[in-house]
Design a protein around this motif. Structure first.
Motif, PDB file in Angstrom:
ATOM      1  N   VAL A 154       0.843  -1.201   0.000  1.00  0.00           N
ATOM      2  CA  VAL A 154       0.000   0.000   0.000  1.00  0.00           C
ATOM      3  C   VAL A 154       0.880   1.254   0.000  1.00  0.00           C
ATOM      4  CG1 VAL A 154      -1.665   1.337   1.370  1.00  0.00           C
ATOM      5  CG2 VAL A 154      -1.999  -1.113   1.049  1.00  0.00           C
ATOM      6  N   VAL A 155       1.963   1.230   0.774  1.00  0.00           N
ATOM      7  CA  VAL A 155       2.889   2.367   0.786  1.00  0.00           C
ATOM      8  C   VAL A 155       3.502   2.567  -0.599  1.00  0.00           C
ATOM      9  CG1 VAL A 155       5.122   3.179   1.675  1.00  0.00           C
ATOM     10  CG2 VAL A 155       3.402   2.314   3.256  1.00  0.00           C
ATOM     11  N   ALA A 156       3.898   1.487  -1.239  1.00  0.00           N
ATOM     12  CA  ALA A 156       4.496   1.591  -2.576  1.00  0.00           C
ATOM     13  C   ALA A 156       3.510   2.189  -3.573  1.00  0.00           C
ATOM     14  CB  ALA A 156       4.975   0.221  -3.050  1.00  0.00           C
ATOM     15  N   VAL A 157       2.260   1.755  -3.515  1.00  0.00           N
ATOM     16  CA  VAL A 157       1.236   2.299  -4.405  1.00  0.00           C
ATOM     17  C   VAL A 157       1.022   3.783  -4.115  1.00  0.00           C
ATOM     18  CG1 VAL A 157      -1.243   2.209  -4.947  1.00  0.00           C
ATOM     19  CG2 VAL A 157       0.094   0.104  -4.822  1.00  0.00           C
ATOM     20  N   ALA A 158       0.972   4.141  -2.835  1.00  0.00           N
ATOM     21  CA  ALA A 158       0.770   5.544  -2.457  1.00  0.00           C
ATOM     22  C   ALA A 158       1.952   6.404  -2.900  1.00  0.00           C
ATOM     23  CB  ALA A 158       0.557   5.657  -0.946  1.00  0.00           C
ATOM     24  N   GLN A 159       3.161   5.880  -2.775  1.00  0.00           N
ATOM     25  CA  GLN A 159       4.336   6.638  -3.216  1.00  0.00           C
ATOM     26  C   GLN A 159       4.318   6.816  -4.733  1.00  0.00           C
ATOM     27  OE1 GLN A 159       7.396   4.265  -1.290  1.00  0.00           O
ATOM     28  NE2 GLN A 159       7.722   5.878   0.227  1.00  0.00           N
ATOM     29  N   ASP A 160       3.905   5.792  -5.453  1.00  0.00           N
ATOM     30  CA  ASP A 160       3.788   5.913  -6.913  1.00  0.00           C
ATOM     31  C   ASP A 160       2.743   6.965  -7.284  1.00  0.00           C
ATOM     32  OD1 ASP A 160       5.735   3.999  -7.272  1.00  0.00           O
ATOM     33  OD2 ASP A 160       4.319   2.383  -7.736  1.00  0.00           O
ATOM     34  N   ALA A 161       1.622   6.951  -6.602  1.00  0.00           N
ATOM     35  CA  ALA A 161       0.570   7.926  -6.872  1.00  0.00           C
ATOM     36  C   ALA A 161       1.065   9.344  -6.581  1.00  0.00           C
ATOM     37  CB  ALA A 161      -0.671   7.615  -6.037  1.00  0.00           C
ATOM     38  N   LEU A 162       1.818   9.491  -5.496  1.00  0.00           N
ATOM     39  CA  LEU A 162       2.388  10.800  -5.169  1.00  0.00           C
ATOM     40  C   LEU A 162       3.370  11.242  -6.244  1.00  0.00           C
ATOM     41  CD1 LEU A 162       2.806  13.228  -3.331  1.00  0.00           C
ATOM     42  CD2 LEU A 162       4.447  11.851  -2.016  1.00  0.00           C
ATOM     43  N   ALA A 163       4.201  10.340  -6.699  1.00  0.00           N
ATOM     44  CA  ALA A 163       5.172  10.684  -7.748  1.00  0.00           C
ATOM     45  C   ALA A 163       4.454  11.107  -9.027  1.00  0.00           C
ATOM     46  CB  ALA A 163       6.097   9.500  -8.008  1.00  0.00           C
ATOM     47  N   ARG A 164       3.384  10.405  -9.375  1.00  0.00           N
ATOM     48  CA  ARG A 164       2.620  10.769 -10.575  1.00  0.00           C
ATOM     49  C   ARG A 164       1.972  12.144 -10.405  1.00  0.00           C
ATOM     50  NH1 ARG A 164       1.148   5.443 -10.194  1.00  0.00           N
ATOM     51  NH2 ARG A 164      -0.904   5.971  -9.373  1.00  0.00           N
ATOM     52  N   ALA A 165       1.415  12.407  -9.236  1.00  0.00           N
ATOM     53  CA  ALA A 165       0.774  13.704  -8.979  1.00  0.00           C
ATOM     54  C   ALA A 165       1.801  14.835  -9.028  1.00  0.00           C
ATOM     55  CB  ALA A 165       0.065  13.686  -7.631  1.00  0.00           C
ATOM     56  N   GLU A 166       2.980  14.589  -8.445  1.00  0.00           N
ATOM     57  CA  GLU A 166       4.026  15.617  -8.485  1.00  0.00           C
ATOM     58  C   GLU A 166       4.519  15.844  -9.905  1.00  0.00           C
ATOM     59  OE1 GLU A 166       6.758  13.997  -5.623  1.00  0.00           O
ATOM     60  OE2 GLU A 166       5.966  15.278  -4.018  1.00  0.00           O
TER      61      GLU A 166
END
Length: 165
Positions: free
Chosen positions: A27-39
């Protein structure tokens, strides 16, 4: 509950806790990926706004230079500047949406990290309980084996000493 049963139950619980830690890591990995995409989307939006600003600046410089031309050329440049200004306004509004998306992604990532920390702490707590239970069981077994050894050794000692203990 016997020591063996407690150890068995704790081992099962350890496997469950390990699975939950692994799920929390995913879940953390998915959230970090989503954050990277948003940034990345926000950075792309910022770059688009900067490019539009340059386009407006170039048109403004052209108008300021007085190097006009026929009316159609000036009218086309004014129309283009208006379209670019409208596009910039839309990009600026979208940038605010992207900023909110980045903030949301950060919140979700932080929540996921907290969940991972809780899962890890629970796993570590069960690991400690299991280690203590195994140590207690080993101590009991060692004590029992030592008692049995002493009990077996006494009759032999009595025989060697002629029946006197």
């Amino acid at each position: 509950m016997s020591g063996r049963d407690r150890i068995t139950a704790l081992r099962r619980l350890m496997r469950l806790r390990a699975q939950r830690v692994e799920a929390a890591r995913r879940v953390v990995a998915v959230a970090q990926d989503a954050l990277a995409r948003a940034e990345a989307a926000l950075q792309a939006r910022e770059a688009a706004i900067v490019a539009l600003d340059r386009d407006i600046e170039h048109l403004d410089e052209w108008f300021a230079s007085g190097a006009g031309g026929d009316a159609r050329l000036i009218e086309g440049a004014l129309s283009r500047r208006g379209l670019i200004a409208d596009r910039r306004a839309a990009e600026t509004q979208a940038r605010e949406d992207d900023r909110r998306a980045v903030e949301q992604a950060m919140t979700e990532r932080d929540d996921a990290l907290r969940a991972l920390m809780r899962a890890t702490a629970r796993h570590d707590a069960v690991d400690g309980q299991l280690r203590r239970a195994v140590a207690v069981r080993a101590g009991q077994r060692e004590e029992r084996e030592h008692s049995e050894f002493e009990d077996r050794g006494r009759p032999r000692l009595q025989l060697v000493m002629g029946g006197r203990a």
